[in-house]
Design an enzyme around this catalytic site. Structure first.
Site, PDB file in Angstrom:
ATOM      1  N   SER A 136       0.797  -1.223   0.000  1.00 26.88           N
ATOM      2  CA  SER A 136       0.000   0.000   0.000  1.00 26.88           C
ATOM      3  C   SER A 136       0.833   1.278   0.000  1.00 26.88           C
ATOM      4  O   SER A 136       0.281   2.372  -0.122  1.00 26.88           O
ATOM      5  CB  SER A 136      -0.949  -0.019   1.195  1.00 26.88           C
ATOM      6  OG  SER A 136      -0.248  -0.353   2.377  1.00 26.88           O
ATOM      7  N   GLU A 137       2.148   1.159   0.083  1.00 28.70           N
ATOM      8  CA  GLU A 137       3.020   2.341   0.097  1.00 28.70           C
ATOM      9  C   GLU A 137       2.786   3.234  -1.117  1.00 28.70           C
ATOM     10  O   GLU A 137       2.861   4.463  -1.018  1.00 28.70           O
ATOM     11  CB  GLU A 137       4.500   1.924   0.109  1.00 28.70           C
ATOM     12  CG  GLU A 137       4.948   1.172   1.322  1.00 28.70           C
ATOM     13  CD  GLU A 137       4.841  -0.343   1.192  1.00 28.70           C
ATOM     14  OE1 GLU A 137       5.533  -1.035   1.934  1.00 28.70           O
ATOM     15  OE2 GLU A 137       4.045  -0.826   0.356  1.00 28.70           O
ATOM     16  N   VAL A 138       2.523   2.599  -2.263  1.00 27.43           N
ATOM     17  CA  VAL A 138       2.366   3.359  -3.503  1.00 27.43           C
ATOM     18  C   VAL A 138       1.215   4.366  -3.391  1.00 27.43           C
ATOM     19  O   VAL A 138       1.261   5.432  -3.997  1.00 27.43           O
ATOM     20  CB  VAL A 138       2.178   2.412  -4.724  1.00 27.43           C
ATOM     21  CG1 VAL A 138       0.827   1.718  -4.696  1.00 27.43           C
ATOM     22  CG2 VAL A 138       2.375   3.162  -6.032  1.00 27.43           C
TER      23      VAL A 138
END
Length: 188
Positions: A136-138
């Site tokens: 989910s970093e993106v």
């Protein structure tokens, strides 16, 4: 057993269970949790009675990865402080990946970002059928750089590229197909 963000239970059979204990924030980790995980890994590695290390967590989520409040603090860090912060997590993942004992991730719920990195750094991963996974970093404009060597080793370059870029979630069945998870079990 101690009380805190990270717990350690050791039984008479040589099983050391390290438990993420922050269910109120989906077992997200901050610098305190990372340091405590390192300390506990070092402790069990030095214990001649320990034969296997299990990593698990309390609550419905295995780990949401980095704590949002910790990431907000890091936004104000200098470049040097940010590198030190990343190195801390990097050392934890390296330590877990290179443990002299077998390591098992017991994934009782979903895992995101750095939480997936913890799973990828373990020798064996068992997940409940309902678990979901995502990088989910993106969605925050970040790359999963620190966890990427372990994830790429587990799922391969091609799959890593896809999921690192899209941030889409995948289920336990897909995680098993890709090699992130070895065994999928029924919930409960």
């Amino acid at each position: 057993m101690s009380v805190g963000k990270v717990l350690l239970q050791q039984d008479s059979e040589g099983v050391a269970t390290i438990i993420l204990n922050r269910p109120d924030v989906h077992n997200a980790f901050d610098d305190e949790v990372v340091a405590d995980l390192m300390k506990k890994l070092d402790q069990v590695a030095a214990d001649e009675e320990t034969r296997v290390v299990v990593i698990t967590s309390r609550g419905q989520t295995f780990s949401a990865g980095a704590d949002v409040e910790w990431m907000k603090q890091a936004a104000g860090f200098s470049e040097e402080e940010n590198f030190a912060d990343a190195r801390l997590l990097g050392r934890l993942l390296y330590r877990l990946n290179s443990m002299p004992l077998p390591t098992i991730a017991l994934v009782q719920g979903s895992a995101f970002g750095g939480g997936v990195g913890l799973i990828a750094a373990c020798d064996i991963a068992v997940a409940v059928k309902s678990a979901k996974f995502a990088f989910s970093e993106v969605r925050l404009g970040l790359t999963p750089a620190t966890i990427s060597p372990y994830v790429i080793s587990a799922i391969g370059t091609r799959q890593a590229r896809r999921y690192f870029i899209t941030g889409e979630s995948f289920d336990a069945k897909e995680a098993k197909r890709m090699g992130l998870v070895h065994i999928v079990v029924t919930d409960g």
